[in-house]
Design a protein around this motif. Structure first.
Motif, PDB file in Angstrom:
ATOM      1  N   LEU A  57      23.728  -9.176  -9.372  1.00  0.00           N
ATOM      2  CA  LEU A  57      25.274  -7.794  -9.336  1.00  0.00           C
ATOM      3  C   LEU A  57      24.287  -6.424  -8.464  1.00  0.00           C
ATOM      4  O   LEU A  57      24.914  -5.893  -7.721  1.00  0.00           O
ATOM      5  N   ASP A  58      23.143  -6.136  -9.478  1.00  0.00           N
ATOM      6  CA  ASP A  58      22.847  -5.060  -9.268  1.00  0.00           C
ATOM      7  C   ASP A  58      22.321  -4.985  -7.633  1.00  0.00           C
ATOM      8  O   ASP A  58      22.211  -3.340  -7.537  1.00  0.00           O
ATOM      9  N   ASP A  59      21.227  -5.733  -7.706  1.00  0.00           N
ATOM     10  CA  ASP A  59      20.737  -5.890  -6.603  1.00  0.00           C
ATOM     11  C   ASP A  59      21.671  -5.985  -5.623  1.00  0.00           C
ATOM     12  O   ASP A  59      21.655  -5.576  -4.201  1.00  0.00           O
ATOM     13  N   LEU A  60      22.632  -6.796  -5.663  1.00  0.00           N
ATOM     14  CA  LEU A  60      23.723  -6.657  -4.240  1.00  0.00           C
ATOM     15  C   LEU A  60      24.263  -5.862  -3.586  1.00  0.00           C
ATOM     16  O   LEU A  60      24.431  -4.761  -2.887  1.00  0.00           O
ATOM     17  N   GLU A  61      24.318  -4.443  -5.251  1.00  0.00           N
ATOM     18  CA  GLU A  61      25.622  -2.792  -5.155  1.00  0.00           C
ATOM     19  C   GLU A  61      24.384  -2.047  -4.801  1.00  0.00           C
ATOM     20  O   GLU A  61      24.655  -1.052  -3.768  1.00  0.00           O
ATOM     21  N   ASP A  62      22.833  -2.666  -4.546  1.00  0.00           N
ATOM     22  CA  ASP A  62      21.606  -2.403  -4.605  1.00  0.00           C
ATOM     23  C   ASP A  62      21.572  -1.757  -2.477  1.00  0.00           C
ATOM     24  O   ASP A  62      21.465  -0.975  -1.873  1.00  0.00           O
ATOM     25  N   GLU A  63      22.254  -2.916  -2.294  1.00  0.00           N
ATOM     26  CA  GLU A  63      21.896  -3.698  -1.277  1.00  0.00           C
ATOM     27  C   GLU A  63      23.131  -2.997   0.207  1.00  0.00           C
ATOM     28  O   GLU A  63      22.686  -2.496   1.082  1.00  0.00           O
ATOM     29  N   ILE A  64      24.184  -3.037  -0.490  1.00  0.00           N
ATOM     30  CA  ILE A  64      25.490  -2.263  -0.234  1.00  0.00           C
ATOM     31  C   ILE A  64      25.215  -0.591   0.094  1.00  0.00           C
ATOM     32  O   ILE A  64      25.036  -0.504   1.219  1.00  0.00           O
ATOM     33  N   THR A  66      21.907   0.045   0.008  1.00  0.00           N
ATOM     34  CA  THR A  66      21.054   0.971   1.543  1.00  0.00           C
ATOM     35  C   THR A  66      22.396   0.467   3.012  1.00  0.00           C
ATOM     36  O   THR A  66      21.069   0.975   3.708  1.00  0.00           O
ATOM     37  N   ARG A  67      22.759  -0.642   2.807  1.00  0.00           N
ATOM     38  CA  ARG A  67      22.953  -0.779   3.951  1.00  0.00           C
ATOM     39  C   ARG A  67      23.724   0.279   4.376  1.00  0.00           C
ATOM     40  O   ARG A  67      24.291   0.777   5.593  1.00  0.00           O
ATOM     41  N   LYS A  68      24.928   1.042   3.677  1.00  0.00           N
ATOM     42  CA  LYS A  68      25.810   2.008   4.189  1.00  0.00           C
ATOM     43  C   LYS A  68      24.829   2.616   4.827  1.00  0.00           C
ATOM     44  O   LYS A  68      24.956   3.983   5.577  1.00  0.00           O
ATOM     45  N   ASN A  69      23.763   3.533   3.983  1.00  0.00           N
ATOM     46  CA  ASN A  69      22.732   4.983   4.239  1.00  0.00           C
ATOM     47  C   ASN A  69      22.226   4.334   5.879  1.00  0.00           C
ATOM     48  O   ASN A  69      22.121   5.226   6.445  1.00  0.00           O
ATOM     49  N   LEU A  70      22.336   2.580   5.783  1.00  0.00           N
ATOM     50  CA  LEU A  70      21.278   2.301   6.834  1.00  0.00           C
ATOM     51  C   LEU A  70      22.725   2.773   8.076  1.00  0.00           C
ATOM     52  O   LEU A  70      22.413   3.187   9.541  1.00  0.00           O
ATOM     53  N   ILE A  71      24.394   2.282   7.797  1.00  0.00           N
ATOM     54  CA  ILE A  71      24.862   2.758   8.721  1.00  0.00           C
ATOM     55  C   ILE A  71      24.569   3.845   8.672  1.00  0.00           C
ATOM     56  O   ILE A  71      25.174   4.576  10.485  1.00  0.00           O
ATOM     57  N   LYS A  72      24.996   4.874   8.291  1.00  0.00           N
ATOM     58  CA  LYS A  72      24.546   6.552   7.904  1.00  0.00           C
ATOM     59  C   LYS A  72      23.529   6.829   9.021  1.00  0.00           C
ATOM     60  O   LYS A  72      23.786   7.681  10.033  1.00  0.00           O
ATOM     61  N   ASP A  73      23.007   6.666   8.884  1.00  0.00           N
ATOM     62  CA  ASP A  73      21.355   6.795   9.491  1.00  0.00           C
ATOM     63  C   ASP A  73      21.445   6.312  11.508  1.00  0.00           C
ATOM     64  O   ASP A  73      21.221   7.036  12.059  1.00  0.00           O
ATOM     65  N   SER A  74      21.729   4.787  11.497  1.00  0.00           N
ATOM     66  CA  SER A  74      22.979   5.017  13.070  1.00  0.00           C
ATOM     67  C   SER A  74      23.464   5.782  13.076  1.00  0.00           C
ATOM     68  O   SER A  74      24.066   6.279  14.543  1.00  0.00           O
ATOM     69  N   GLN A  75      24.553   5.767  12.963  1.00  0.00           N
ATOM     70  CA  GLN A  75      25.366   7.150  13.375  1.00  0.00           C
ATOM     71  C   GLN A  75      24.974   8.618  13.402  1.00  0.00           C
ATOM     72  O   GLN A  75      25.174   8.804  14.511  1.00  0.00           O
ATOM     73  N   ALA A  76      24.318   8.678  12.617  1.00  0.00           N
ATOM     74  CA  ALA A  76      23.037  10.291  13.152  1.00  0.00           C
ATOM     75  C   ALA A  76      22.893   9.877  14.310  1.00  0.00           C
ATOM     76  O   ALA A  76      22.889  11.162  15.310  1.00  0.00           O
ATOM     77  N   ILE A 108      24.813  -1.367  13.250  1.00  0.00           N
ATOM     78  CA  ILE A 108      25.830  -0.928  12.643  1.00  0.00           C
ATOM     79  C   ILE A 108      26.528  -1.831  11.955  1.00  0.00           C
ATOM     80  O   ILE A 108      27.386  -2.617  10.940  1.00  0.00           O
ATOM     81  N   GLN A 109      26.834  -2.839  13.011  1.00  0.00           N
ATOM     82  CA  GLN A 109      27.844  -4.176  12.739  1.00  0.00           C
ATOM     83  C   GLN A 109      26.876  -5.001  11.499  1.00  0.00           C
ATOM     84  O   GLN A 109      27.696  -5.991  11.349  1.00  0.00           O
ATOM     85  N   VAL A 110      26.246  -5.143  12.409  1.00  0.00           N
ATOM     86  CA  VAL A 110      24.936  -6.128  11.245  1.00  0.00           C
ATOM     87  C   VAL A 110      25.076  -5.135  10.017  1.00  0.00           C
ATOM     88  O   VAL A 110      25.663  -6.634   8.997  1.00  0.00           O
ATOM     89  N   SER A 111      24.615  -3.925   9.737  1.00  0.00           N
ATOM     90  CA  SER A 111      25.181  -3.759   8.226  1.00  0.00           C
ATOM     91  C   SER A 111      26.406  -3.990   8.131  1.00  0.00           C
ATOM     92  O   SER A 111      26.637  -4.336   6.273  1.00  0.00           O
ATOM     93  N   GLU A 112      27.454  -3.741   8.442  1.00  0.00           N
ATOM     94  CA  GLU A 112      28.906  -4.094   8.055  1.00  0.00           C
ATOM     95  C   GLU A 112      28.485  -5.381   7.839  1.00  0.00           C
ATOM     96  O   GLU A 112      29.361  -5.937   7.188  1.00  0.00           O
ATOM     97  N   LYS A 113      28.418  -6.335   8.659  1.00  0.00           N
ATOM     98  CA  LYS A 113      28.975  -7.817   8.552  1.00  0.00           C
ATOM     99  C   LYS A 113      28.124  -8.000   6.984  1.00  0.00           C
ATOM    100  O   LYS A 113      28.631  -8.772   6.039  1.00  0.00           O
ATOM    101  N   LYS A 114      26.751  -7.692   6.324  1.00  0.00           N
ATOM    102  CA  LYS A 114      26.535  -7.914   5.818  1.00  0.00           C
ATOM    103  C   LYS A 114      26.578  -7.467   4.840  1.00  0.00           C
ATOM    104  O   LYS A 114      26.658  -8.306   3.706  1.00  0.00           O
ATOM    105  N   ILE A 115      27.383  -5.989   4.502  1.00  0.00           N
ATOM    106  CA  ILE A 115      28.578  -5.514   3.128  1.00  0.00           C
ATOM    107  C   ILE A 115      29.680  -6.189   3.460  1.00  0.00           C
ATOM    108  O   ILE A 115      30.101  -6.742   1.940  1.00  0.00           O
TER     109      ILE A 115
END
Length: 248
Positions: A57-64, A66-76, A108-115
């Protein structure tokens, strides 16, 4: 000083009487020691499983995260590329920047799907985690109850058992090694732990098979050690058994 056959038989039967008393004490405990051990294994197994699920569960939270940070980077990056569109000088540059914007959108779409997938997995594992916690609580409760029950029974019988074990050790010293080996082998092979038995109603009290009258007569004479032809147990006559039971 060499023992007579009668003395050897009495020593064997005395040891059997002591061991039978020890067996009865242990029967009172029944399956409790094994039940306690099984519950301890269950608790340890559940604790390990719970820790494993928690780590997942902790690993999954960390993955989320990470994905949110990737989304922010992609948006920037998208904003940066969109600003660059205003400064393009030819179609080739425009197409290249547009392609980068498209790639960022796909990321962004891939990260959102992963989240979303991680969210579903977290929900599923959380249900399993909560059930495992409930199971652990129940097992711990059962374990404490069984330990308390075992502790009570042990406290009630521990002194008596210790005294009997000491008596058995002392009684063992009065039996020659060859007979003791045979006795222990018979005792270990018998479900009820009886290696030395009496004659009851003209039968072996160990296996309940009939003993011929002549053989019964030989047993009563106590001139040699006689075993049951069917189960191999050592036989003693009823009178000797009564005398020894009264003496102990």
């Amino acid at each position: 000083m060499e023992q007579t056959i009668e003395q050897k038989l009495k020593a064997l039967y005395d040891l059997q009487l002591i061991h039978t008393k020890i067996d009865k004490i242990r029967q009172v405990r029944g399956e409790l020691p094994m039940e306690v051990a099984d519950l301890e294994d269950d608790v340890a197994g559940l604790e390990t499983r719970i820790q494993k699920i928690k780590n997942e569960l902790d690993d999954l939270e960390d993955e989320i995260v990470t994905r949110k940070n990737l989304i922010k980077d992609s948006q920037a990056n998208t904003k940066k590329y969109e600003a660059q569109l205003n400064e393009v000088k030819n179609n080739r540059e425009y197409d290249a920047i547009s392609k980068e914007i498209e790639i960022q959108g796909l990321d962004i779409q891939v990260s959102e799907k992963k989240i979303r997938e991680f969210g579903f997995e977290i929900a599923s594992k959380t249900t399993i985690y909560e059930k495992a916690l409930a199971d652990l609580e129940a097992r711990r409760s059962d374990l404490e109850a069984k330990k308390e029950e075992l502790g009570t029974i042990t406290a009630e019988t521990e002194k008596e058992e210790s005294e009997l074990i000491a008596q058995a050790e002392k009684a063992t010293g009065a039996i020659d090694e060859r007979l003791l080996i045979a006795y222990n082998r018979l005792r270990n092979n018998a479900k009820n732990g009886l290696a030395v038995v009496t004659i009851q109603r003209d039968s072996c009290s160990g296996c309940f098979n009939q003993i011929p009258p002549q053989r019964q007569s030989d047993i009563r004479q106590r001139k040699k050690i006689i075993v049951c032809e069917h189960c191999g147990r050592i036989l003693v006559d009823e009178q000797m058994a009564l005398e020894e039971e009264n003496a102990i």
